[in-house]
Motif scaffolding. Structure first.
Motif, PDB file in Angstrom:
ATOM      1  N   VAL A 178       0.809  -1.226   0.000  1.00 28.85           N
ATOM      2  CA  VAL A 178       0.000   0.000   0.000  1.00 28.85           C
ATOM      3  C   VAL A 178       0.839   1.272   0.000  1.00 28.85           C
ATOM      4  CG1 VAL A 178      -1.978  -1.088   1.100  1.00 28.85           C
ATOM      5  CG2 VAL A 178      -0.184  -0.092   2.519  1.00 28.85           C
ATOM      6  N   THR A 179       2.154   1.135  -0.071  1.00 28.69           N
ATOM      7  CA  THR A 179       3.024   2.308  -0.153  1.00 28.69           C
ATOM      8  C   THR A 179       4.038   2.092  -1.268  1.00 28.69           C
ATOM      9  OG1 THR A 179       4.536   1.389   1.505  1.00 28.69           O
ATOM     10  CG2 THR A 179       2.823   2.877   2.291  1.00 28.69           C
ATOM     11  N   GLY A 180       4.471   3.200  -1.875  1.00 26.95           N
ATOM     12  CA  GLY A 180       5.473   3.120  -2.918  1.00 26.95           C
ATOM     13  C   GLY A 180       6.784   3.737  -2.459  1.00 26.95           C
ATOM     14  N   ASP A 181       7.773   3.682  -3.312  1.00 25.36           N
ATOM     15  CA  ASP A 181       9.089   4.247  -3.004  1.00 25.36           C
ATOM     16  C   ASP A 181       9.079   5.729  -3.388  1.00 25.36           C
ATOM     17  OD1 ASP A 181      11.700   4.719  -2.429  1.00 25.36           O
ATOM     18  OD2 ASP A 181      12.516   3.560  -4.115  1.00 25.36           O
ATOM     19  N   GLY A 182       8.698   6.585  -2.435  1.00 21.38           N
ATOM     20  CA  GLY A 182       8.597   8.006  -2.714  1.00 21.38           C
ATOM     21  C   GLY A 182       7.332   8.406  -3.427  1.00 21.38           C
ATOM     22  N   ASN A 183       6.462   7.453  -3.736  1.00 23.03           N
ATOM     23  CA  ASN A 183       5.178   7.704  -4.394  1.00 23.03           C
ATOM     24  C   ASN A 183       4.067   7.024  -3.609  1.00 23.03           C
ATOM     25  OD1 ASN A 183       5.882   9.151  -6.893  1.00 23.03           O
ATOM     26  ND2 ASN A 183       6.997   7.271  -7.415  1.00 23.03           N
ATOM     27  N   PRO A 184       2.824   7.372  -3.914  1.00 19.42           N
ATOM     28  CA  PRO A 184       1.735   6.628  -3.265  1.00 19.42           C
ATOM     29  C   PRO A 184       1.749   5.166  -3.695  1.00 19.42           C
ATOM     30  CG  PRO A 184       0.922   8.625  -4.350  1.00 19.42           C
ATOM     31  CD  PRO A 184       2.324   8.431  -4.803  1.00 19.42           C
ATOM     32  N   ALA A 210      -8.779   2.532   8.835  1.00 15.99           N
ATOM     33  CA  ALA A 210      -8.634   2.041  10.207  1.00 15.99           C
ATOM     34  C   ALA A 210      -7.175   2.023  10.644  1.00 15.99           C
ATOM     35  CB  ALA A 210      -9.241   0.638  10.327  1.00 15.99           C
ATOM     36  N   GLU A 211      -6.268   1.952   9.671  1.00 18.04           N
ATOM     37  CA  GLU A 211      -4.826   1.985   9.972  1.00 18.04           C
ATOM     38  C   GLU A 211      -4.259   3.408   9.875  1.00 18.04           C
ATOM     39  OE1 GLU A 211      -3.197  -0.754   7.174  1.00 18.04           O
ATOM     40  OE2 GLU A 211      -3.968  -2.528   8.212  1.00 18.04           O
ATOM     41  N   ASP A 212      -5.167   4.390   9.808  1.00 19.28           N
ATOM     42  CA  ASP A 212      -4.792   5.817   9.767  1.00 19.28           C
ATOM     43  C   ASP A 212      -3.982   6.181   8.532  1.00 19.28           C
ATOM     44  OD1 ASP A 212      -6.064   6.423  12.213  1.00 19.28           O
ATOM     45  OD2 ASP A 212      -4.354   5.625  13.315  1.00 19.28           O
ATOM     46  N   ARG A 213      -4.289   5.570   7.404  1.00 20.08           N
ATOM     47  CA  ARG A 213      -3.665   5.930   6.143  1.00 20.08           C
ATOM     48  C   ARG A 213      -4.598   6.852   5.352  1.00 20.08           C
ATOM     49  NH1 ARG A 213       0.774   2.884   4.945  1.00 20.08           N
ATOM     50  NH2 ARG A 213       1.070   0.982   6.170  1.00 20.08           N
ATOM     51  N   ASP A 264       0.292  14.690  -6.054  1.00 20.32           N
ATOM     52  CA  ASP A 264       0.369  16.126  -5.763  1.00 20.32           C
ATOM     53  C   ASP A 264       0.109  16.438  -4.296  1.00 20.32           C
ATOM     54  OD1 ASP A 264       0.888  16.524  -8.420  1.00 20.32           O
ATOM     55  OD2 ASP A 264      -1.136  17.167  -8.954  1.00 20.32           O
ATOM     56  N   ARG A 265      -0.724  15.640  -3.641  1.00 20.38           N
ATOM     57  CA  ARG A 265      -1.146  15.940  -2.272  1.00 20.38           C
ATOM     58  C   ARG A 265      -0.467  15.072  -1.224  1.00 20.38           C
ATOM     59  NH1 ARG A 265      -7.000  14.566  -2.882  1.00 20.38           N
ATOM     60  NH2 ARG A 265      -7.021  14.942  -0.659  1.00 20.38           N
ATOM     61  N   GLY A 266       0.415  14.189  -1.649  1.00 19.03           N
ATOM     62  CA  GLY A 266       1.123  13.354  -0.679  1.00 19.03           C
ATOM     63  C   GLY A 266       0.238  12.308  -0.019  1.00 19.03           C
ATOM     64  N   ILE A 267      -0.724  11.765  -0.760  1.00 15.70           N
ATOM     65  CA  ILE A 267      -1.610  10.721  -0.231  1.00 15.70           C
ATOM     66  C   ILE A 267      -0.858   9.389  -0.154  1.00 15.70           C
ATOM     67  CG2 ILE A 267      -3.753   9.438  -0.666  1.00 15.70           C
ATOM     68  CD1 ILE A 267      -4.214  12.316   0.164  1.00 15.70           C
ATOM     69  N   ASP A 268      -1.202   8.577   0.828  1.00 20.01           N
ATOM     70  CA  ASP A 268      -0.509   7.292   1.018  1.00 20.01           C
ATOM     71  C   ASP A 268      -0.822   6.276  -0.073  1.00 20.01           C
ATOM     72  OD1 ASP A 268       0.637   8.184   3.422  1.00 20.01           O
ATOM     73  OD2 ASP A 268      -1.100   7.552   4.593  1.00 20.01           O
TER      74      ASP A 268
END
Length: 383
Positions: A178-184, A210-213, A264-268
């Motif tokens: 659910v996370t990228g390397d410097g990207n969502p 629920a995991e605060d992402r 653009d918004r830094g979303i996870d």
């Protein structure tokens, strides 16, 4: 003389009578203003406007308050989902475990009994190769362990549990990327019509919230307005933004905009819903590949989740193979697992694709999606 007096008296009497009659008539006469009219109730809308010089009291305008924003739902934690996973699977899949344990607990395990065990496993959609593997292992272990203990019967349930857990393969990495390397992190959700993709996207969003992402949803199923509206509703319930286009918009452009918004918004995490595609429609499958390529102009796709209906059995394996050839599936979501006694599909699909089952759907509730846990699954099978 007497005649004149009588005439005078009569005249006076006539005048008097006339006067009395006139007075009586005047007393009974109605005022000219209401003569000939019934009573009329004048409604405010018919009231005459006030004269120009009449002072009118000013009435303050009513204050209109905006309706309060709906309270956001707080999804369940992973721990509570796993508790329900065990409960739901135990009630729906327990027949498989009871059938196997009943056969393995017989005093004599002859060839007919082993054939019956094979039938139970095949009926549960385990597949031919996995069935032969588990039966071979069971026959060997029960014979060897039974002989090593001077005729004592081995713990059949413990042996079966170990073999089934090994078959489900607890060593597979079932974590969502659910996370990228410097990207969502970008999750692309694919599957055929009716498998439950849009609902699954909404439920995954709840797990991440629920995991605060932070999450953005991309409504790339632009062929069905109902799917876009459904996804918007899922997002509203937990405060997640949904990027959508008009009906018939190019799905790849919607997916691109969703990922760009997240970058653009830094979303996870971005989760992209796609149209349900029939695996034998080459044009639609090619379009799915296009969606993935366009997304990767913004950020790599970190997870491709194939949503399969657990009740479709072996037909689901055919679907899985075609999708994996087009978009390189990295994980499987099995929906409707609670309504089917064919839990063997978990093993079959993993062996066919070489990728893990990562999530299982257990019901219709908004939080009835849970991470797949091999040991919990087998324990539920065995009751």
């Amino acid at each position: 003389m007497a005649g004149e007096t009588l005439a005078l008296i009569i005249g006076i009497a006539v005048v008097a009578i006339a006067l009395v009659a006139g007075l009586l008539t005047t007393g009974r006469r109605r005022p000219p203003s209401v003569q000939g009219r019934s009573t009329d109730v004048i409604s405010p809308s018919k009231a005459a406007p006030p004269a120009a010089d009449t002072a009118v009291a000013e009435v303050p305008a009513a204050t209109v308050e905006a309706p309060p924003a709906p309270a956001l739902e707080r999804p369940e934690s992973t721990a509570s989902r796993l508790v329900r996973l065990r409960q739901r699977l135990a009630s729906s899949q327990g027949a498989l475990g009871r059938g196997l344990l009943g056969l393995l607990s017989r005093d004599k395990l002859d060839e007919d009994t082993w054939e019956s065990i094979e039938d139970v496993l095949l009926t549960a959609d385990l597949g031919v190769a996995p069935t032969q593997q588990v039966v071979t292992n069971l026959r060997t272990r029960l014979r060897v362990e039974g002989g090593a203990k001077s005729g004592e019967r081995p713990d059949v349930r413990a042996v079966l549990r170990e073999e089934l857990i090994a078959l489900v393969d607890p060593g597979l990495d079932r974590r969502l990327a659910v996370t990228g390397d410097g990207n969502p992190g970008v999750l692309l959700v694919v599957g055929v019509n009716g498998a439950g993709k849009t609902t699954t996207v909404g439920k995954i969003a709840r797990i991440l919230v629920a995991e605060d992402r932070s999450v953005v949803l991309g409504a790339a199923d632009t062929f069905r307005a109902a799917a876009v509206d459904q996804l918007a509703t899922w997002g509203e319930r937990v405060g997640v933004e949904v990027v959508r286009g008009g009906e018939g918009t190019d799905p790849a452009s919607v997916a691109f905009d969703a990922v760009k918004s997240a970058v653009d918004r830094g979303i996870d995490t971005v989760i992209v819903d796609t149209a349900g595609r029939l695996q034998n429609k080459a044009g639609l499958m090619d379009e799915l590949g296009k969606v993935k390529r366009v997304i990767e102009k913004q950020a790599p796709v970190t997870e491709v989740l194939l949503v399969l209906d657990a009740t479709t059995g072996q037909n689901g394996l055919v679907q899985a193979k075609v999708f994996s050839e087009v978009v390189d599936v990295t994980g499987v979501v099995l929906t409707k697992l609670d309504g089917s006694a064919k839990g063997g599909i978990v093993v079959a699909v993993q062996q066919q694709l070489g990728v893990p089952v990562k999530l299982v759907g257990l019901g219709e509730g908004p939080d009835d999606l849970a991470p797949f846990d091999a040991a919990a699954f087998v324990d539920a099978l065995l009751g």
